[in-house]
Design a protein around this motif. Structure first.
Motif, PDB file in Angstrom:
ATOM      1  N   ARG A 223       0.832  -1.206   0.000  1.00 46.81           N
ATOM      2  CA  ARG A 223       0.000   0.000   0.000  1.00 46.81           C
ATOM      3  C   ARG A 223       0.868   1.257   0.000  1.00 46.81           C
ATOM      4  O   ARG A 223       1.970   1.271   0.555  1.00 46.81           O
ATOM      5  N   THR A 224       0.348   2.293  -0.607  1.00 47.07           N
ATOM      6  CA  THR A 224       1.097   3.560  -0.613  1.00 47.07           C
ATOM      7  C   THR A 224       0.353   4.576   0.259  1.00 47.07           C
ATOM      8  O   THR A 224      -0.846   4.808   0.073  1.00 47.07           O
ATOM      9  N   PHE A 225       1.089   5.117   1.229  1.00 48.71           N
ATOM     10  CA  PHE A 225       0.512   6.123   2.130  1.00 48.71           C
ATOM     11  C   PHE A 225       1.021   7.504   1.738  1.00 48.71           C
ATOM     12  O   PHE A 225       2.115   7.635   1.190  1.00 48.71           O
ATOM     13  N   LYS A 226       0.219   8.507   2.049  1.00 52.11           N
ATOM     14  CA  LYS A 226       0.661   9.879   1.799  1.00 52.11           C
ATOM     15  C   LYS A 226       1.219  10.448   3.110  1.00 52.11           C
ATOM     16  O   LYS A 226       0.570  10.327   4.173  1.00 52.11           O
ATOM     17  N   ILE A 227       2.402  11.018   3.040  1.00 56.53           N
ATOM     18  CA  ILE A 227       2.991  11.602   4.260  1.00 56.53           C
ATOM     19  C   ILE A 227       2.239  12.897   4.566  1.00 56.53           C
ATOM     20  O   ILE A 227       2.351  13.879   3.831  1.00 56.53           O
TER      21      ILE A 227
END
Lengths: 767, 232
Positions: free
Chosen positions: A144-148
């Motif tokens: 999964r890709t999270f947004k900082i």
């Protein structure tokens, strides 16, 4: 007064001495202001962070899930929250420890950016900076890709160490991150633990009206340690097995910042005070010499009706002017450097920085103390001169011709002339000698401070850890194991205990195999100790004042079980505060099944599923990481060395200038007699060589003793023992630096010697 | 001639003003002689002495000492000249205050090629029993004797004395002059002395009177008087 016009002129004529004093005061005030404000701000920021974001009192792990948290909270007047984390290996040597967002204890503090919403992640700023991550960037965790959304600090993770046993952090390879509860749970990974924060006890009302027995006990002994014990006893009585318990006081990730603040606080007064002392001596000498030189003028002014008070006021202006300019400049520089220094500290210790406060008291002290002390030293020498009558002063108080008692007692007949001359030159002015010696000792100590820290850390890792731990891999299980150990592995168990007599003194008892080969403990003669006995490490033996034959009564931290161990031997190792004993003996004492264990040591990597492990580490990697992560220390060592070089240069240059000034007549005379330039330089400029060597030799044991005491006082509260050593190459490098300082100051002074004309001898006065 | 000074000129410039200090001085002195230069303040006697001693340089003219033309020497050679051939005695003794009597003598013997024994020299000036004392523990006369011991320990060919009795009382002055005469006789040392005191010229072989940088008179003394008989 018109005579005040000559203050600037006189200072410019003797600028090397006055400039030396000025620079020393600036350094002293800069360090004092910067360090006191830094430690004050760090302390207040840390304490506000701990309070505002509900730092835990302890973190514990249970065998099963606690399903009565509300009841426990109410009964013990505490906040309890289940937390969770897992390690995500972004690359082979880059790990991110991801935490589930807490809402009651150990709350994440957003220090930049926004708080979490779905699909967001917050990372610690040091990791982000080291790895080029910015707010708004995407960060991939597994699939999964999270947004900082922002940068985060955790109150229980101020100093971001991967393992509790680490000493230095490395944001390049390890960092922390926080994601929302739903996002975290979707991974179905990681391990859970509980954080507990006890509410403050208010008055006689007890912890909570609902807690009857516990509350009354808490009132009897309301310390957090006692309340924790009651809590653990209750869990035990309720059939809950606590497998791990870490008090906040044992949490290296919080302790180090306290050590650092205490360290800065300790140095913040002692180092500037020592520099100020140097400055006082220097200014005293400079003023004294000026009064000597001007005694005829002083006598004349006296004779013409000037009052003693007026003369005192005039001559006090010299030290006071220097003190005022130095104090204002140094204090201003110290105040300006506070913010960048705080930024440096925050790059090590992850805390939210609010507003910076300045302590008016310390600023005032920094501004006034130099004037006070320099005024006193100036007044002291003035008093000595001004008590002479005008006629004596006009004749000239030729103090320089006085021979002190040491010079008188010395029998130097057996030495060659050059040696005699140099010895007498040094002993001629005891204050000048004291100034030189103190200056060299201080420069040495400052220089070796960095080298000693580096040597001690290297020694701890290379000779402490590597000599003791012979395994390559250490695995700690989440739960007790009873299966057969894999081939080549050695099992161990560990129990966290406190002293029965003092619940605040905690340490670990480690059970090892009777024939353990992965742990090598030696006695003070260097002989290997048989692992089939109870062995206490030297730091713990010293702390408990225990030796062979002594019985130590302990209480298990997780199960409150009471038992005793009898010490057989002491191991000379500084790996930490441990008692090692045969594993079966420990299992029996703590009520674990025979043959069970909690961890494994091995030479080769073992295939153990990640979810079974509490921690895994390799010694080789630790050493490599350690060596890499101590690289920033080299920068610190460089900066400190440069500072000591400057102080050394000022002191030696000023002393050399004073020697040249005092020997003007003699140098001129030598030239008249046919001394060659090299010979004059050798006699005059080399006269301090022996004092440089003596100062350096005195400095070595002083820095070792000072740092040992310093470390001891700092590490009393944590289980870190750092034997203070300095390696020979550093001693030699240190000496080369000091000697280089001396040679440079000599080279700078050579021109002064060359400039003295032979005419000086011809116009010399009496004697 | 041991010393030969020919047409020596020296002037100093201060801003726009140039002051001629020596205006063509000629002087000769034989080996083993005592010469005295008399003259008031500002007559140029100290400048003459300094140039002869290798401390200062002239503008023109020639000085030969024992066959060496010292006006042709460079700085290093002048240093060697002072080191090996000239002894200096000053009006105010110029002793190093924190060195003992013996050590003050060693200041010079330390750099000499073939120095005399320190004790022997101190015995010659009658100070052997005070060799461990510091200058301030001695009288003015004794301090000047230390200065003389220091000057002769290298056994110089030429002894230059700048007002050696200028700071002393009559009796002590006579003692010092007696000592210088003894050294002159005992070591065959050529001595050149500058003084205000005309009475001292009685003990000199040659007397040069200077006035405003010029020679006002030169006397050859065939009958030198022992120092103890000089009166003023």
């Amino acid at each position: 007064m018109v005579i005040n016009k000559k203050i600037t002129r006189t200072m410019l004529e003797n600028r090397s001495s006055y400039l030396g004093s000025l620079v020393l005061i600036i350094i002293s005030c800069l360090l004092f202001t910067m360090m006191t404000q830094l430690s004050g701000n760090m302390a207040s920021l840390t304490s506000a962070f701990e309070k505002d974001y509900v730092q835990d009192d302890a973190v514990f792990v249970t065998a099963g899930k606690l399903d009565n948290i509300r009841e426990l909270e109410s009964k013990f007047g505490a906040r309890i929250e289940e937390g969770a984390s897992f390690d995500y290996a972004a690359t082979k040597d880059k790990t991110l420890r991801i935490f589930r967002q807490n809402t009651k204890v150990d709350l994440p503090a957003v220090i930049e950016g926004k708080n979490l919403s779905g699909g967001d992640i917050m990372v610690d700023p040091s990791f982000a900076k080291a790895n080029g991550l910015k707010i708004g960037d995407g960060l991939r965790v597994f699939d999964r890709t999270f947004k900082i959304s922002g940068f985060v600090s955790l109150p229980n993770f101020i100093y971001i160490l991967k393992n509790e046993t680490d000493i230095i952090n490395d944001p390049q390879t390890f960092g922390i991150a926080v994601i929302g509860k739903d996002d975290f749970d979707r991974f179905d990974k990681g391990s859970s633990f509980y954080s507990i924060k006890f509410d403050p006890v208010s008055g006689a009302g007890g912890v909570n009206s609902a807690s009857t027995n516990s509350a009354s006990a808490a009132n009897d002994n309301g310390s957090i340690g006692a309340r924790e014990k009651q809590f653990r006893d209750y869990l035990k009585a309720s059939g809950v097995l606590v497998s791990q318990w870490t008090d906040i006081g044992d949490n290296a990730r919080v302790n180090y910042v306290k050590i650092k603040i205490e360290g800065i606080r300790g140095v913040s007064t002692s180092m500037p005070a020592a520099i100020l002392l140097l400055t006082c001596i220097l200014t005293g000498i400079v003023v004294w010499r000026m009064l000597q030189r001007e005694s005829i003028i002083i006598g004349t002014l006296y004779a013409q009706g000037y009052r003693r008070k007026e003369l005192r006021r005039h001559y006090l202006m010299y030290p006071l002017t220097i003190a005022a300019i130095g104090a204002i400049t140094g204090t201003a520089l110290g105040a300006f450097t506070l913010r960048p220094m705080l930024a440096v500290m925050v790059s090590y210790f992850n805390i939210p920085v609010g507003s910076i406060t300045y302590s008016a008291g310390y600023i005032a002290a920094s501004l006034l103390l130099p004037m006070f002390f320099l005024g006193i030293s100036g007044a002291f020498v003035l008093q000595k001169v001004l008590r002479n009558t005008p006629i004596d002063l006009m004749k000239g108080v030729r103090e320089k011709n006085r021979v002190n008692f040491i010079e008188r007692k010395l029998k130097l007949d057996r030495f060659r002339f050059a040696t005699k001359f140099r010895i007498r030159e040094q002993l001629r002015s005891l204050s000048r000698l004291a100034f030189l010696l103190i200056g060299v000792v201080m420069a040495t100590m400052l220089l070796l401070l960095g080298f000693t820290a580096k040597s001690s850390l290297d020694n701890l890792m290379n000779y402490g850890f590597k000599d003791t731990y012979k395994f390559q891999y250490e695995y700690v299980y989440r739960s007790l194991q009873e299966a057969r150990t894999p081939a080549g592995a050695e099992k161990f168990s560990a129990a966290s205990v406190t002293l029965k007599s003092n619940s605040d003194t905690s340490f670990e008892i480690v059970g090892i195999e009777p024939g353990a080969k992965y742990l090598l403990l030696k006695n003070k003669n260097g002989t290997a100790l048989n692992p089939d006995q109870v062995i206490i490490t030297r730091p713990l033996a010293e702390k408990l004042k225990a030796g062979p034959g002594d019985i130590i009564d302990v209480v298990g931290k997780t199960d409150s079980r009471e038992y005793s161990v009898t010490v057989d031997s002491i191991a000379e190792t500084f790996i930490g505060e441990f008692i090692f004993m045969p594993i079966e003996q420990l299992n029996k004492q703590i009520g674990l099944p025979a043959g069970s264990y909690m961890g494994l040591w091995s030479d080769t990597a073992l295939a153990i599923p990640e979810n079974q492990l509490y921690s895994a580490r390799t010694v080789e990697d630790s050493v490599k990481d350690f060596n890499k992560s101590t690289e920033p220390i080299q920068t610190t060592v460089g900066v400190i060395s440069f500072m000591s070089f400057i102080i050394g240069l000022i002191v030696i240059y000023v002393v050399t200038s004073l020697i040249i000034e005092e020997n003007k007549g003699n140098i001129s005379l030598m030239k008249v007699f046919g001394y060659r330039r090299k010979e004059v330089n050798s006699l005059i400029l080399n006269s301090s060589s022996i004092m440089i060597v003596i100062g350096y030799i005195i400095g070595i044991p002083l820095i070792l003793t000072t740092m040992s005491m310093f470390f001891k006082s700092l590490t009393e509260s944590v289980k870190l023992t750092l034997p203070v050593v300095i390696s020979y190459p550093y001693v030699i490098i240190g000496f080369i630096v000091i000697w280089l300082t001396y040679e440079i100051s000599k080279a700078m002074s050579k021109r002064k010697v060359d400039r003295i004309s032979m005419a000086e001898a011809l116009k010399a006065g009496t004697e | 001639m041991f010393i030969s000074i020919e047409k020596l000129k020296k002037s100093y410039r201060t801003g726009e003003v140039e002051t001629a200090v020596l205006k063509g001085i000629d002087l000769k002195l034989k080996k083993g002689e005592i010469g005295v230069i008399l003259g008031p303040s500002g007559s140029g006697k100290s400048t003459l002495m300094n140039i002869l001693g290798g401390i200062d340089r002239c503008d023109s003219g020639k000085i030969t000492v024992d066959g060496t033309v010292i006006t042709d020497l460079n700085d290093d050679q002048l240093t060697n000249y002072r080191r090996d051939q000239v002894g200096f005695i000053f009006q105010f003794y110029n002793l190093v205050p924190n060195l003992t009597v013996a050590e003050n003598v060693e200041v010079v013997s330390n750099i000499s090629k073939a120095p005399l024994d320190t004790d022997e020299v101190l015995k010659a000036v009658d100070l052997l029993d005070k060799k461990h004392r510091f200058p301030r523990e001695l009288s003015g006369g004794e301090q000047q004797r230390v200065s003389i011991a220091r000057a002769i320990v290298k056994n110089p060919k030429l002894l230059l004395c700048d007002e050696p009795t200028g700071a002393l009382d009559f009796t002590t002055s006579r003692e010092i002059l007696k000592l210088l005469q003894q050294i002159n006789k005992g070591y065959n040392t050529t001595i050149l002395m500058i003084t205000h005191n005309t009475a001292i010229s009685a003990m000199a072989d040659r007397v040069l009177r200077l006035r405003s940088g010029e020679i006002a008179g030169e006397t050859f003394n065939g009958k030198t008087v022992p120092a103890e008989r000089i009166e003023w």
